[in-house]
Design an enzyme around this catalytic site. Structure first.
Site, PDB file in Angstrom:
ATOM      1  N   CYS A   1       0.667  -1.042  -0.049  1.00 15.70           N
ATOM      2  CA  CYS A   1      -0.046  -0.108  -0.120  1.00 15.70           C
ATOM      3  C   CYS A   1       0.873   1.517  -0.203  1.00 15.70           C
ATOM      4  O   CYS A   1       2.027   1.369   0.805  1.00 15.70           O
ATOM      5  CB  CYS A   1      -0.864  -0.012   1.297  1.00 15.70           C
TER       6      CYS A   1
ATOM      7  N   HIS B   1      -9.126  -3.890  -1.405  1.00 13.06           N
ATOM      8  CA  HIS B   1      -8.279  -3.090  -0.868  1.00 13.06           C
ATOM      9  C   HIS B   1      -8.577  -1.750  -0.704  1.00 13.06           C
ATOM     10  O   HIS B   1      -8.770  -0.963   0.240  1.00 13.06           O
ATOM     11  CB  HIS B   1      -6.890  -3.480  -1.661  1.00 13.06           C
ATOM     12  N   GLU B   2      -9.129  -1.083  -2.090  1.00 17.83           N
ATOM     13  CA  GLU B   2      -9.344   0.282  -1.966  1.00 17.83           C
ATOM     14  C   GLU B   2     -10.704   0.577  -1.201  1.00 17.83           C
ATOM     15  O   GLU B   2     -10.887   1.654  -0.608  1.00 17.83           O
ATOM     16  CB  GLU B   2      -9.441   0.799  -3.400  1.00 17.83           C
TER      17      GLU B   2
ATOM     18  N   HIS C   1     -10.189   1.089   2.293  1.00 14.88           N
ATOM     19  CA  HIS C   1      -9.612   2.362   2.777  1.00 14.88           C
ATOM     20  C   HIS C   1     -10.629   3.410   2.873  1.00 14.88           C
ATOM     21  O   HIS C   1     -10.561   3.961   3.773  1.00 14.88           O
ATOM     22  CB  HIS C   1      -8.711   3.184   1.636  1.00 14.88           C
TER      23      HIS C   1
HETATM   24 CO    CO Z   1      -3.617   1.106   0.110  1.00 14.21          CO
END
Ligand code: CO
Length: 188
Positions: free
Chosen positions: A115, A159-160, A163
Site C-alpha cells: 500500500c 483493498h481500495e 480504505h
Molecule cells: Co492501500
C-alpha cells in the site's frame, strides 16, 4: 500534484476515518480530486515519470490517502490474458462504491499486499473474496455501474474500498500465524 511526498502515511487518523458519501452530480472540487488521483496511478506506472516525480507504482488509490475522507477511489489494473499476449486495462473511478455480493470462495496474493500509505513491512496473507459485485457511480464513464470482478482485480477493489472504511490491509493478516494457509482459498 500527488506524489509520495504528499501521500498520507500510516499511522494517521485520516486513514482510520470512515469516509463520507459523495453527493452527485460531482462538484468541480471532487472531479478535480478524481483527476489528480487518476493521474497519479497512470503516471506511477511510467518509469520516467515515476522517477522524476517520486511516484511509487500503484494499481489503485483512495481519497483518504490524499487527505480527503470521501468515498472516492481509482482502480487501474492490467490483466494479462492467460492464452495470449493480450493485456486488458480495467480502469474505474468509483464514487460511493458498495459491495453488493461476494463469494464464499477466498483468494490472496501469494506475496501479500502492499500500500502506498504503508511503509512498515506487514507480511502475510490477506484473504479476500474471490468474486465480488460492486455498485458505484463511475466518473470515467459518467454512469452508475454494477461491476463484477474476480481474482486480482477483485482484490484491488476490496483493498481500495477498505480504505474508504478506515481499514488497512494488515488488519486482515492473522496475528500469530501470518502465512496461515486456507485450504478453501486460491493463491494468486
Ligand atoms: Co492501500
Amino acid at each position: 500534484m500527488i506524489t509520495m511526498d504528499t501521500i498520507i502515511k500510516d499511522p494517521n487518523e485520516i486513514l482510520r476515518t470512515k469516509c463520507e458519501k459523495v453527493s452527485l452530480p460531482l462538484s468541480v472540487e471532487d472531479k478535480d480530486l478524481l483527476e489528480k488521483m487518476l493521474k497519479y496511478v497512470r503516471d506511477s506506472r511510467n518509469e520516467e515519470l515515476a522517477e522524476k516525480y517520486n511516484l511509487m507504482p500503484a494499481v489503485g488509490i483512495a481519497a483518504p490517502q490524499v487527505g480527503v475522507n470521501k468515498q472516492m477511489t481509482i482502480v487501474s489494473v492490467e490483466e494479462h490474458d492467460a492464452n495470449s499476449e493480450q493485456v486488458t486495462l480495467y480502469e474505474y473511478a468509483l464514487v460511493n462504491p458498495v459491495i453488493v455480493s461476494k463469494s464464499e470462495k477466498k483468494c490472496a496474493l501469494s506475496n501479500g499486499e502492499g500500500c502506498l500509505s504503508i511503509t512498515a513491512p506487514h507480511e502475510g496473507y490477506v484473504y479476500r473474496s474471490m468474486r465480488i459485485k460492486v455498485k458505484a457511480y463511475d466518473y470515467l464513464t459518467d454512469q452508475q455501474i454494477t461491476l463484477s470482478a474476480s481474482g486480482y482485480l477483485a482484490i484491488v477493489i476490496q483493498h481500495e474500498i477498505d480504505h474508504l472504511n478506515g481499514i488497512l490491509f494488515y488488519d486482515h493478516i492473522h496475528e500469530s500465524d501470518p502465512w496461515l494457509e486456507d485450504e478453501n482459498a486460491i493463491l494468486i
